[in-house]
Every structure is written in C-alpha cells, then in structure tokens.
Write a protein that holds these residues in place. Structure first.
Motif, PDB file in Angstrom:
ATOM      1  N   SER A 215      73.143   7.230  56.833  1.00 22.83           N
ATOM      2  CA  SER A 215      74.518   6.721  56.763  1.00 22.83           C
ATOM      3  C   SER A 215      74.682   5.552  57.734  1.00 22.83           C
ATOM      4  CB  SER A 215      75.526   7.802  57.144  1.00 22.83           C
ATOM      5  OG  SER A 215      75.510   8.829  56.213  1.00 22.83           O
ATOM      6  N   SER A 216      74.151   5.731  58.937  1.00 25.72           N
ATOM      7  CA  SER A 216      74.252   4.680  59.944  1.00 25.72           C
ATOM      8  C   SER A 216      73.582   3.397  59.461  1.00 25.72           C
ATOM      9  CB  SER A 216      73.615   5.158  61.242  1.00 25.72           C
ATOM     10  OG  SER A 216      73.534   4.120  62.167  1.00 25.72           O
ATOM     11  N   MET A 217      72.462   3.550  58.767  1.00 31.38           N
ATOM     12  CA  MET A 217      71.767   2.373  58.236  1.00 31.38           C
ATOM     13  C   MET A 217      72.599   1.724  57.130  1.00 31.38           C
ATOM     14  SD  MET A 217      67.954   3.970  58.134  1.00 31.38           S
ATOM     15  CE  MET A 217      67.106   2.587  57.392  1.00 31.38           C
ATOM     16  N   LEU A 218      73.109   2.562  56.221  1.00 36.79           N
ATOM     17  CA  LEU A 218      73.909   2.035  55.103  1.00 36.79           C
ATOM     18  C   LEU A 218      75.130   1.280  55.615  1.00 36.79           C
ATOM     19  CD1 LEU A 218      74.051   4.887  52.451  1.00 36.79           C
ATOM     20  CD2 LEU A 218      72.816   2.740  52.290  1.00 36.79           C
ATOM     21  N   LEU A 219      75.777   1.856  56.649  1.00 37.33           N
ATOM     22  CA  LEU A 219      76.997   1.251  57.174  1.00 37.33           C
ATOM     23  C   LEU A 219      76.729  -0.056  57.907  1.00 37.33           C
ATOM     24  CD1 LEU A 219      78.821   4.433  58.472  1.00 37.33           C
ATOM     25  CD2 LEU A 219      79.268   3.158  56.389  1.00 37.33           C
ATOM     26  N   ARG A 220      75.458  -0.313  58.173  1.00 36.08           N
ATOM     27  CA  ARG A 220      75.122  -1.580  58.826  1.00 36.08           C
ATOM     28  C   ARG A 220      74.317  -2.479  57.878  1.00 36.08           C
ATOM     29  NH1 ARG A 220      72.810  -0.749  64.482  1.00 36.08           N
ATOM     30  NH2 ARG A 220      72.472   1.441  64.086  1.00 36.08           N
ATOM     31  N   GLY A 221      74.620  -2.306  56.600  1.00 35.06           N
ATOM     32  CA  GLY A 221      74.135  -3.271  55.608  1.00 35.06           C
ATOM     33  C   GLY A 221      72.754  -3.034  55.042  1.00 35.06           C
ATOM     34  N   TYR A 222      72.140  -1.868  55.314  1.00 33.52           N
ATOM     35  CA  TYR A 222      70.793  -1.617  54.789  1.00 33.52           C
ATOM     36  C   TYR A 222      70.851  -1.444  53.285  1.00 33.52           C
ATOM     37  CZ  TYR A 222      66.389   0.770  53.873  1.00 33.52           C
ATOM     38  OH  TYR A 222      65.170   1.130  53.364  1.00 33.52           O
TER      39      TYR A 222
ATOM     40  N   LEU B  51      81.520   6.950  52.470  1.00 33.97           N
ATOM     41  CA  LEU B  51      80.429   7.935  52.552  1.00 33.97           C
ATOM     42  C   LEU B  51      80.800   9.179  51.748  1.00 33.97           C
ATOM     43  CD1 LEU B  51      79.495   7.683  56.349  1.00 33.97           C
ATOM     44  CD2 LEU B  51      78.177   6.818  54.406  1.00 33.97           C
ATOM     45  N   ARG B  74      81.873  -2.514  53.729  1.00 34.12           N
ATOM     46  CA  ARG B  74      81.171  -2.051  54.937  1.00 34.12           C
ATOM     47  C   ARG B  74      80.808  -3.193  55.877  1.00 34.12           C
ATOM     48  NH1 ARG B  74      77.307   2.443  51.989  1.00 34.12           N
ATOM     49  NH2 ARG B  74      78.859   4.105  51.919  1.00 34.12           N
ATOM     50  N   MET B  81      79.657   6.256  65.666  1.00 32.59           N
ATOM     51  CA  MET B  81      79.555   7.695  65.379  1.00 32.59           C
ATOM     52  C   MET B  81      79.780   8.538  66.626  1.00 32.59           C
ATOM     53  SD  MET B  81      76.275   7.824  62.887  1.00 32.59           S
ATOM     54  CE  MET B  81      76.471   7.547  61.144  1.00 32.59           C
ATOM     55  N   PHE B  89      68.697   4.225  65.607  1.00 35.75           N
ATOM     56  CA  PHE B  89      67.450   4.726  65.023  1.00 35.75           C
ATOM     57  C   PHE B  89      66.269   3.801  65.280  1.00 35.75           C
ATOM     58  CE2 PHE B  89      70.267   2.686  62.029  1.00 35.75           C
ATOM     59  CZ  PHE B  89      69.525   1.596  61.640  1.00 35.75           C
ATOM     60  N   PHE B  99      69.730  -5.226  63.853  1.00 33.57           N
ATOM     61  CA  PHE B  99      69.552  -4.634  62.513  1.00 33.57           C
ATOM     62  C   PHE B  99      70.637  -5.088  61.535  1.00 33.57           C
ATOM     63  CE2 PHE B  99      70.244  -1.146  59.489  1.00 33.57           C
ATOM     64  CZ  PHE B  99      68.972  -0.981  58.972  1.00 33.57           C
ATOM     65  N   ALA B 100      71.906  -4.936  61.918  1.00 39.16           N
ATOM     66  CA  ALA B 100      72.995  -5.281  60.994  1.00 39.16           C
ATOM     67  C   ALA B 100      73.105  -6.790  60.752  1.00 39.16           C
ATOM     68  CB  ALA B 100      74.315  -4.710  61.500  1.00 39.16           C
ATOM     69  N   ASN B 103      70.626  -7.793  58.261  1.00 38.30           N
ATOM     70  CA  ASN B 103      70.948  -7.277  56.929  1.00 38.30           C
ATOM     71  C   ASN B 103      72.063  -8.078  56.269  1.00 38.30           C
ATOM     72  OD1 ASN B 103      69.098  -5.203  56.593  1.00 38.30           O
ATOM     73  ND2 ASN B 103      70.340  -3.769  57.775  1.00 38.30           N
ATOM     74  N   TYR B 104      72.944  -8.645  57.103  1.00 38.26           N
ATOM     75  CA  TYR B 104      74.039  -9.426  56.522  1.00 38.26           C
ATOM     76  C   TYR B 104      73.694 -10.906  56.423  1.00 38.26           C
ATOM     77  CZ  TYR B 104      76.821  -5.250  56.417  1.00 38.26           C
ATOM     78  OH  TYR B 104      77.279  -4.000  56.116  1.00 38.26           O
ATOM     79  N   MET B 151      78.006  -6.666  64.651  1.00 35.86           N
ATOM     80  CA  MET B 151      78.331  -6.913  63.234  1.00 35.86           C
ATOM     81  C   MET B 151      79.552  -7.823  63.101  1.00 35.86           C
ATOM     82  SD  MET B 151      78.153  -3.033  61.749  1.00 35.86           S
ATOM     83  CE  MET B 151      78.786  -3.453  60.135  1.00 35.86           C
TER      84      MET B 151
END
Lengths: 267, 239
Positions: A215-222, B51, B74, B81, B89, B99-100, B103-104, B151
């Motif tokens: 979820s954390s990955m998805l929420l950051r654009g993965y 989610l 998103r 969290m 992670f 990471f973000a 991805n963007y 982000m």
C-alpha cells in the motif's frame, strides 16, 4: 540482541560493505556480474578428478579480496551456514568410487576422495565469488545491472523485493522470538509444541506487513516499474576487467598452472 | 478540496464500519479525525486513498476516487502511516525519499534537489544516508514524514502521527505539522496534539459522525467526548 536481530544486522552489513570504496567497488556492476558468472561456469567445468587444475582458481577471488579490502574472514563468517551444506556435497563419493588413483606410502587415494575434494572446492570457490559480487556491488546496483542487460523486469523486481522482504520477515521473527523468550525463561529456541502456531502467526504477520508495504508503495506512485539505482556509464576499464578476468579463467582452465609451477621444482 | 457524500463501508455485509458519512474539507484546512478505537478513523483514510472501496461518493479536488483516477489522486495525497516501519521499505532514508519523486516522473537530479530541500526544511540532513532500521522511533517518524513531503502533496493524511514518540519528538512533530501549509487530515487519539494542530474536528463514533465543528468547541465538550468514549485533552482537564 537475539539471533534474528543479529541476522538483520548482518544483512545490512552486506549493504554497508557495498557502500565502501575500492577499485573493485568502482567497476561497473554488469562487468562484475559477467565476470562472476564466467568464473562460476569455468570453475564448474573442471573435471571431477582435476583437483590440481582447480587449485589455482582460488587466486582470482583472493586477488579480489585484496583489491576490495574485504576480509576473507568476513566472507567465511557470513557463509558459515551454507558452507557445511556445500562441504556435504560429494561426501558419499569415497564410498561409491573406490578406484585407486594414487598411493602415498600405505595410504591409497581413491577417485572418490579426489572427486569429493574437487566438488567441495568448486562449491567454496563459487560461494566466495558470489559473496564478493554482493559485497562490492549491492542488490540495487546488481538489479540495475540486470535490467540494463535486459533481464525480464518482473524477475528483477521479484529478486529485489524478495531480498528486501527477507529483512522485513526477519524483523517480525525477531519481535516474535523476543515475545516468546520473555515468557519461556531458560528455554532454548522455540519448543516443538509452539512451532505450528509460531509459523502460522509469522505467515499472517508477514502477509499483513507485505500488504501495508505494498500500500505504501502504491500510494507513492509505484506501478510495477521500479526505478533502480543510478549506474555509472560503462568505461573501457570495465571492459578491460571482463577481458582480463576471462583471460585468467581460460588460462587456468586450459593450462594446469599448479602442474606448471610444480615442474620448476620437480624434474 | 475533499468531499465525502453519504459514504458507507463494511468488511462484512450488514456490519458497516462506516455508515453514511458526509463532510467537506476545503483546501488549506487542518482537520482532526477523532474517535474511540474502532470508530472508523483509519477506514476513512483508506477510503480516501482508494485502498478500500465503499458506497457513496468521495471526491478529491473534484475528481471522484474511483479505480481509473487513483494514480492521479494519489499523486496529490501524502499518507503518513501509523507504523513508520510499514511505510519505509527501502534500505536508506534517501532511497525511500526519492522513491515517489522518481515514480512521478522527476529526473534523478530534480528528485535529488527535492530530497535535499525537504531534508533541510526538516533539519534532517544527517539522516540522509542512514539505514532505516537503525533509526530511533522519533527519527523514523520524521523520516516517514519527509518521504511524504518529498512528494509535494496538496493534501497530507496522518494516522496517529504522535504515537510512540517521546515528549520532545512529539513537540517536534507538532511544530512540523503546524508549519505545513497543505490541507491536513489527522487521525489521532492524542487530543492535545489535535488541539495544537487542527482548527476543526470531526468526531466519529461507530462509523457515524457524532460531531463536526471547531476544534476548541468540540474538545472542550466533556459530555460529548465522554458519550463517545473519549476524555478531555489533558491540557483542558481541571487539575
């Protein structure tokens, strides 16, 4: 610190080794990967009775340990769990292959003994080479190199996430082990009666963690596309490294160096 | 702007966790989401993030939260969290922060600049190359917030941002939240923190909105809070 926390610390220790700086660390990950694969292929290709031919292959990893500044001791310490398994390979060869090949006084060396030693050495050499690759490259650079070499994205992502997930599961296991030990004083390990529920709990917890992390990955654009570490461009020195290592491996493979050296002393 | 209209959600049929709630949060507002355990605070967050899928309509900036729009929505929502271990992670703080942005679609150079800017803003430069699992609880929480700020989201959602923090780190997090200009939705049991950081409070009880209004007004209402299994914030309790 319990065993699991130690394991976790060792895992991050590998990442820290890969962050060091040495001429070997600076070689392009693809070059190191190709050279290691070649080393493993050449090592495995030795005949099972060619013990003397195999001996000089140790020189390459030893040279790389020197160049990288990584100690041989750390290698054997980290590989202590898999080494006995590698050593066990071929343990039964002396019982099946009793053909005498050499007599040293009253002691007869059989083909089985030679093939057992050869298999053990092959295993140890390959482990040393793989350890060197991981300790001087790191999983991120390695995966970046694999992607540059057009390995399937899915496989590379799976490799990277599995490596990362080992840490997450170990963390969960460390917490559970602590909780168990605190309520089972004086007990060594986990009692067999608790194994079932322990594994079940670990599975459920790790699934929860996996879901949260995803979820954390998805929420950051993965979106099934990992951005791997930046890899420096391929230099002529990297090409030289591949060519040099290939030349050394093939020399050792086709010329019995140990015997050549021996002829200088024994005529 | 965040808009919930008659939203319901149930994990099991006939047992709704969220039961027909409606509220609107205008841009720039800081809203506290409070309620006893199991009131539905985290579920509201997860519904907003897509989610979980419930009934009713949820819109973010006018865009409905449906599967087709999730990537777009998103990109503007940053979710901190409750458990930072679940959020971080990657091996190091830097890798987690970058990471973000990557991805963007940011280039690595631009993403690097953004990471450095956020780290400087939060005074966390020394954490940049630290391994995540070596961070203390407070450092981990600050790093988790940093990964979200990298982000540059328009809306920040936080689930129990002050949990498991010592008083000093809690104060640092509160000051940080106050300094952020984005729209904020903060779910917490720490009513003192909500009082410090939010101008408005939504009180959830058994999946319904029991109260929605100015933070000062709701958090001073002992009867209302106790009727919903909460207590006055310590700073407002008589000694």
């Amino acid at each position: 610190m319990n065993k699991m926390e130690k394991a976790l610390s060792e895992l991050s220790g590998m990442d820290r080794l890969a962050e060091q700086d040495s001429p070997l660390h600076r070689i392009h990950p693809s070059a190191k990967l190709l050279s290691t694969v070649l080393y493993v292929i050449v090592t495995v290709s030795f005949s099972k009775y060619d013990l003397s031919g195999l001996f000089p292959m140790i020189l390459w990893p030893l040279l790389l340990f020197q160049i990288s500044g990584i100690t041989l001791r750390s290698c054997f310490y980290r590989l202590r769990i898999v080494l006995p398994l590698v050593m066990a390979v071929g343990l039964f060869n002396p019982f099946f292959d009793r053909t005498p090949v050499l007599k040293i006084g009253a002691f007869t060396v059989t083909g089985g003994m030679i093939s057992m030693l050869t298999l053990m050495l092959k295993g140890v050499y390959c482990l040393m080479a793989s350890y060197l690759l991981m300790a001087t490259t790191g999983i991120d650079q390695l995966c970046a190199a694999l992607r540059k070499m057009h390995f399937p994205r899915m496989l590379v992502t799976l490799l990277l996430l599995t490596y990362r997930y080992v840490g997450v599961m170990t963390e969960e296991l460390a917490v559970m082990t602590d909780a168990y030990q605190l309520r089972a004083p004086g007990q060594k390990g986990i009692h067999i009666s608790a194994w079932g529920s322990f594994q079940g709990q670990l599975l459920l917890r790790s699934m929860d963690r996996a879901q949260e992390l995803y979820s954390s990955m998805l929420l950051r654009g993965y979106h099934e596309h990992f951005h791997y570490a930046d890899v420096s461009p391929f230099h002529w020195t990297d090409l030289l490294y591949i060519a040099g290592s290939a030349a050394v491996f093939f020399f050792f493979r086709y010329f019995n160096t140990a015997r050549l050296i021996g002829t200088f002393f024994v005529r | 702007m965040i808009d919930f209209q008659n939203v319901s959600f149930a994990y099991e049929k006939g047992d709704p966790v969220i039961d027909g709630i409606s509220f609107t949060i205008p841009s720039g507002e800081s809203v506290g989401l409070i309620g006893a355990n199991g009131a539905g605070k985290s579920t509201v967050m997860k519904l907003l993030l897509g989610l979980l899928q419930g009934e009713g309509t949820i819109r973010v900036g006018g865009t409905p939260v449906i599967k087709e729009n999730l990537a777009k929505i998103r990109a503007g929502l940053g979710f901190v969290m409750q458990n930072s271990d679940n959020q971080m992670f990657m091996p190091t703080v830097y890798e987690d922060m970058i990471f973000a942005p990557l991805n963007y679609g940011l280039s690595r150079e631009d993403a690097d600049l953004r990471v450095d800017r956020v780290l400087t803003q939060l005074g966390l430069e020394k954490l940049k190359y630290r391994h995540n699992h070596k961070l203390s609880g407070g450092e981990k929480r600050m790093a988790a917030i940093a990964t979200i700020l990298a982000m540059e989201p328009q809306v920040i959602l936080m689930d129990e941002p002050s949990s498991a923090l010592d008083p000093r780190n809690r104060r640092i997090v509160i000051n940080l939240i106050r300094s952020l200009g984005q729209t904020k939705l903060i779910a917490s049991h720490d009513l003192d923190m909500i009082l410090d950081t939010c101008s408005r409070v939504i009180l959830l009880s058994e999946g319904r909105i029991a109260a929605d209004g100015p933070a000062e007004e709701i958090l001073r209402n002992r009867e209302l809070l106790e009727a919903n299994r909460l207590e006055l914030p310590l700073s407002l309790s008589p000694r």
